[in-house]
Design a protein around this motif. Structure first.
Motif, mmCIF file in Angstrom:
data_model
loop_
_atom_site.group_PDB
_atom_site.id
_atom_site.type_symbol
_atom_site.label_atom_id
_atom_site.label_comp_id
_atom_site.label_asym_id
_atom_site.label_seq_id
_atom_site.Cartn_x
_atom_site.Cartn_y
_atom_site.Cartn_z
ATOM 1 N N THR A 1 -3.524 -21.401 51.332
ATOM 2 C CA THR A 1 -4.197 -21.779 50.151
ATOM 3 C C THR A 1 -4.609 -23.341 50.255
ATOM 4 O OG1 THR A 1 -2.937 -20.044 48.911
ATOM 5 C CG2 THR A 1 -4.012 -21.842 47.704
ATOM 6 N N ASN B 1 -7.990 -19.077 48.927
ATOM 7 C CA ASN B 1 -7.069 -18.453 49.972
ATOM 8 C C ASN B 1 -8.053 -18.079 51.102
ATOM 9 O OD1 ASN B 1 -4.965 -18.544 47.963
ATOM 10 N ND2 ASN B 1 -5.444 -16.276 47.500
ATOM 11 N N LEU C 1 -10.535 -19.018 40.955
ATOM 12 C CA LEU C 1 -9.925 -18.643 42.316
ATOM 13 C C LEU C 1 -10.600 -17.855 43.055
ATOM 14 C CD1 LEU C 1 -7.240 -17.963 43.960
ATOM 15 C CD2 LEU C 1 -6.764 -16.038 42.302
ATOM 16 N N SER D 1 -9.206 -22.980 43.447
ATOM 17 C CA SER D 1 -8.344 -22.733 44.674
ATOM 18 C C SER D 1 -9.017 -21.452 45.547
ATOM 19 C CB SER D 1 -7.117 -22.023 43.935
ATOM 20 O OG SER D 1 -5.884 -21.781 44.926
ATOM 21 N N MET E 1 -9.138 -22.653 35.555
ATOM 22 C CA MET E 1 -8.859 -22.336 36.810
ATOM 23 C C MET E 1 -9.941 -21.203 37.558
ATOM 24 S SD MET E 1 -5.584 -21.220 38.809
ATOM 25 C CE MET E 1 -5.568 -20.516 40.311
ATOM 26 N N SER F 1 -0.200 -14.045 48.780
ATOM 27 C CA SER F 1 -1.131 -15.106 48.229
ATOM 28 C C SER F 1 -0.500 -15.765 47.191
ATOM 29 C CB SER F 1 -2.500 -14.157 47.927
ATOM 30 O OG SER F 1 -2.415 -13.339 47.123
ATOM 31 N N SER F 2 0.292 -15.010 46.384
ATOM 32 C CA SER F 2 0.868 -15.828 45.014
ATOM 33 C C SER F 2 1.661 -16.753 45.347
ATOM 34 C CB SER F 2 1.247 -14.711 44.123
ATOM 35 O OG SER F 2 2.157 -14.041 44.420
ATOM 36 N N GLY G 1 -0.313 -19.617 46.710
ATOM 37 C CA GLY G 1 -1.151 -20.239 45.536
ATOM 38 C C GLY G 1 -0.500 -20.907 44.478
ATOM 39 N N LEU G 2 0.676 -20.187 44.055
ATOM 40 C CA LEU G 2 1.442 -21.093 42.944
ATOM 41 C C LEU G 2 2.174 -22.428 43.678
ATOM 42 C CD1 LEU G 2 2.001 -20.346 40.060
ATOM 43 C CD2 LEU G 2 0.738 -18.331 41.293
ATOM 44 N N THR H 1 -7.045 -11.901 49.158
ATOM 45 C CA THR H 1 -5.923 -12.084 47.943
ATOM 46 C C THR H 1 -5.505 -10.624 47.795
ATOM 47 O OG1 THR H 1 -6.955 -14.328 47.311
ATOM 48 C CG2 THR H 1 -5.642 -12.998 45.480
HETATM 49 N N1 ADE Z 1 -2.601 -15.707 43.144
HETATM 50 C C1 ADE Z 1 -3.170 -15.316 44.389
HETATM 51 N N2 ADE Z 1 -3.692 -16.465 45.071
HETATM 52 C C2 ADE Z 1 -3.806 -17.602 44.118
HETATM 53 C C3 ADE Z 1 -3.848 -18.996 44.360
HETATM 54 N N3 ADE Z 1 -4.607 -19.413 45.114
HETATM 55 N N4 ADE Z 1 -3.343 -19.671 43.181
HETATM 56 C C4 ADE Z 1 -2.982 -18.921 42.364
HETATM 57 N N5 ADE Z 1 -2.784 -17.986 41.992
HETATM 58 C C5 ADE Z 1 -2.737 -16.905 43.013
#
Ligand code: ADE
Length: 391
Positions: free
Chosen positions: A51, A119, A68, A117, A66, A129-130, A133-134, A123
């Motif tokens: 990410t 990925n 994404l 953000s 945000m 991915s979380s 991502g987090l 996703t």
């Molecule tokens: N959930 C999946 N990908 C994420 C990201 N890049 N940022 C935050 N939450 C997400």
């Protein structure tokens, strides 16, 4: 006289994803995201799966926002809010004389963020991915805000966004210690060894063409509520496996590593596991780990034999990541895939590969990788420094 344009301060970071080899499955606290057992993961090379997140702060922003993967998403969920609250209370002083920026600790409560953000992998395909991502959201904001906490403390914040995100704060081999405190302060990730410690491992992910059917959150909840065995697993089985897995990683004992990873996913196949470790995340994607490149090349030949792509696919997009494994396997194009000789376990002349054609969307070849990094090259930023919006 024209009013002075308000300043915008930005920062960009990149964070890896990770795959657990001793699994996190089951929470003891849904709100704080506290697990019922320790877990161990391998961080995957961010050159292949990562990410990238750019964050910006400006007195001109009137709310946290945000975007994404190109679309605006809501930050109102409790998990995002928990992370933002924890970070705001820890922000430090930031000064940039040239830009005329002076932020003091107490300003963070009123300042707002824009977060963009991206990925570099699908996703919601069950590829954690979380987690990446987090971890990236927490890491990038912490750097922007000059939060003076070490990675373990940041991992406890990322954990409140997505449990396995805490393990993405480090490269290499990582343990998430479940902790005992009710407030979760000791439920943190620590690094067991960095990515260079065991860098001949090759990880091949078979990304399924099927979707993940059950979310990890509801799957874990159902298990904890209905399984009579899950507490036995958490209290009796996993603690022993954790000790053994730490030792296997420390001594680079691949047969022990493979036996434990497979056992933790309840897969028992004596003949292959000294060659290949395999596990699944909550989605349908198989993750296979080879102990060196030679074994990985043989494994990839077999995988491509059993799981050829749909006829119109090209090899370049069917096997992604570290393409040198393809070269080692002697495969340069689709004709080479079609010409693969059947593995020795195939005794009859019916070619079983046709049965599974198209079941795998694509393969990712990767290896253990580094932890989060700040990207200092301005051209990598996802935020327009003039407008504070996605580029
Ligand atoms: N959930 C999946 N990908 C994420 C990201 N890049 N940022 C935050 N939450 C997400």
């Amino acid at each position: 006289m024209a009013a002075e344009k308000p300043w915008i301060l930005t920062l960009t970071a990149q964070t890896p994803t990770n795959i657990a080899v001793i699994k996190y499955w089951g929470k003891r606290d849904e709100h704080l995201i506290l697990p019922i057992n320790d877990s161990i993961s391998v961080t995957l090379d961010p050159d292949h799966l990562c990410t990238t997140t750019s964050v910006a702060v400006s007195p001109a922003f009137d709310g946290d926002r945000m975007w994404l993967n190109g679309k605006e998403v809501s930050l109102s969920g409790g998990r995002f809010q928990n992370c933002l609250r924890e970070l705001r209370s820890r922000g430090g002083d930031v000064e940039d004389e040239q830009k005329g920026i002076k932020i003091t600790k107490k300003d963070w409560e009123k300042l707002h963020f824009h977060i963009v953000s991206y990925n570099n992998f699908p996703t919601a395909a069950g590829l954690a991915s979380s987690a990446a991502g987090l971890a990236c959201l927490v890491f990038s904001l912490a750097k922007l805000m000059n939060v003076k906490e070490d990675h373990s403390r940041l991992s406890a914040i990322a954990r409140q966004g997505s449990g396995s995100a805490c393990r993405s704060l480090y490269g290499g081999f990582v343990k998430w210690i479940m902790g005992n405190e009710e407030n979760g302060s000791d439920s943190i990730a620590v690094q067991l060894a960095d990515e260079k410690h065991w860098d001949d491992l090759v990880i091949i992910i078979a990304v399924s063409s099927r979707q993940k059917e059950t979310s990890s959150t509801s799957g874990m909840r159902d298990t904890v509520e209905t399984s009579m065995l899950i507490q036995h697993r958490a209290k009796e089985v996993v603690p022993k496996r954790i000790i053994q897995m730490e030792e296997a990683i420390k001594t680079r004992d691949f047969p022990a590593f493979a036996r434990l990873a497979c056992a933790d996913k309840m897969i028992q196949q004596e003949d292959v596991r000294s060659q290949v470790a395999y596990t699944f995340d909550a989605g349908p994607n198989a993750v296979l780990i080879s102990h060196n490149r030679k074994a990985a090349a043989l494994l990839l030949q077999r995988l491509l034999f059993y799981f050829p792509p749909k006829s119109d696919a090209d090899l370049n997009s069917y096997v992604i990541g570290d393409k040198t494994i393809l070269q080692d396997a002697g495969i340069q194009n689709m004709n080479d895939v079609d010409a693969l000789t059947p593995p020795p376990e195939i005794k009859d002349s019916n070619n079983p590969s046709q049965k599974f054609r198209g079941d795998v969307s694509y393969f990712i070849c990767t290896k253990p990788g580094r932890g989060p990094t700040v990207l200092t090259d301005e051209s990598r930023s996802l935020i327009n420094p003039e407008t504070g919006r996605p580029k």
